[in-house]
Design a protein around this motif. Structure first.
Motif, PDB file in Angstrom:
ATOM      1  N   HIS A   1       0.885  -1.174  -0.147  1.00 29.03           N
ATOM      2  CA  HIS A   1       0.039  -0.018   0.294  1.00 29.03           C
ATOM      3  C   HIS A   1       1.021   1.034  -0.051  1.00 29.03           C
ATOM      4  O   HIS A   1       0.572   2.435  -0.685  1.00 29.03           O
ATOM      5  N   LYS A   2       2.085   1.474   0.695  1.00 24.49           N
ATOM      6  CA  LYS A   2       2.784   2.387   0.716  1.00 24.49           C
ATOM      7  C   LYS A   2       3.486   2.775  -0.475  1.00 24.49           C
ATOM      8  O   LYS A   2       3.601   3.964  -0.930  1.00 24.49           O
TER       9      LYS A   2
ATOM     10  N   GLN B   1       0.783   4.121  -3.041  1.00 24.22           N
ATOM     11  CA  GLN B   1       0.651   5.670  -2.871  1.00 24.22           C
ATOM     12  C   GLN B   1       1.717   6.331  -3.197  1.00 24.22           C
ATOM     13  O   GLN B   1       1.760   7.259  -3.973  1.00 24.22           O
TER      14      GLN B   1
ATOM     15  N   GLN C   1       1.710   6.010  -6.989  1.00 29.57           N
ATOM     16  CA  GLN C   1       0.324   6.399  -7.473  1.00 29.57           C
ATOM     17  C   GLN C   1      -0.187   5.384  -8.584  1.00 29.57           C
ATOM     18  O   GLN C   1      -0.648   5.784  -9.688  1.00 29.57           O
TER      19      GLN C   1
END
Length: 259
Positions: free
Chosen positions: A232-233, A236, A239
């Motif tokens: 998830h990091k 992010q 993107q």
């Protein structure tokens, strides 16, 4: 009985010395400088250096080999696919031999360099792996010659070793690696705790090694590339939503390079 000694070299290298107290012989791993080894031998004149293990060709791991061989006639184990001075025995994936009375298994782990190997001592009571610049405490080596896919494969293999396996890597990078790990997983309690412990150790100029495979599984972002919080990091950061394991790993390595 096998005793492991850390001989500091240069700014942050460790030369690992394996002393067999019964045989009164020893081996060293990655002696980038001969002098720390010669100094130790001078203070332990009853111990003979018989073996030198090399993980890869970089000078801070091989620079002392020639002098040590001249002084001691020790035999040199080195990767088959790298140029290493004074090599006696070429080793590659699957090689097995004995050093200081212990069975050693060689794993080829290209990534940091093309021919990098690690040495796994498969002792039932106290397994150990000497990882050079492939696996660090809370980190992994830079990709000077290999690819993210190769280093990812190395991390997969190493994290499958027995959890109790002691990891002897070649540099004191633990604090900076954990600061990065904390940036990747700020809510990881194991990383928070380890970071605090290592900060305390380094404030006292204490060595932070060896680590072990279980601790690396819990706190090393390069072994945690497939964990939801890490993915998830990276999603992010890039993107992007759909990322392969290799893409996640490559992004972590690229982030660390500029961290």
């Amino acid at each position: 009985m096998l005793l492991i000694h850390a001989l500091p070299a240069f700014n942050d290298n460790y030369i690992w010395l394996l002393e067999n107290t019964h045989l009164q012989t020893c081996a060293v791993v990655d002696p980038g400088d001969a002098q720390p080894v010669l100094n130790w031998l001078a203070n332990h004149s009853h111990i003979a250096l018989t073996d030198i293990l090399i993980t890869h060709h970089h000078a801070d791991h091989t620079g002392g080999v020639a002098e040590l061989v001249t002084q001691t006639q020790a035999r040199v184990f080195a990767p088959a696919n790298e140029q290493v001075p004074k090599r006696d025995i070429s080793v590659d994936e699957g090689a097995h031999f004995f050093v200081q009375g212990k069975a050693v298994h060689v794993m080829a782990v290209p990534g940091h360099t093309k021919g990098h190997v690690v040495y796994f001592f498969a002792d039932e009571d106290l397994p150990m792996v000497f990882t050079g610049d492939t696996l660090f405490a809370a980190g992994c080596g830079r990709l000077f010659e290999g690819t993210p896919a190769q280093m990812l494969k190395a991390m997969r293999r190493l994290r499958q070793l027995p959890k109790s396996t002691l990891v002897y890597c070649a540099h004191e990078y633990t604090l900076s690696n954990l600061r990065f790990a904390h940036a990747v997983e700020p809510d990881n309690l194991a990383i928070q705790q380890r970071l605090a412990e290592v900060e305390h150790q380094r404030d006292k100029n204490q060595i932070t090694l060896p680590t072990n495979i279980e601790l690396e599984q819990q706190t090393n972002p390069f072994m945690r590339f497939d964990q939801a919080h890490v993915i998830h990091k990276i999603q992010q950061r890039l993107q992007q939503s759909a990322l392969s394991d290799v893409e996640v790993f490559a992004a972590i390595r690229s982030w660390k390079d500029e961290f």
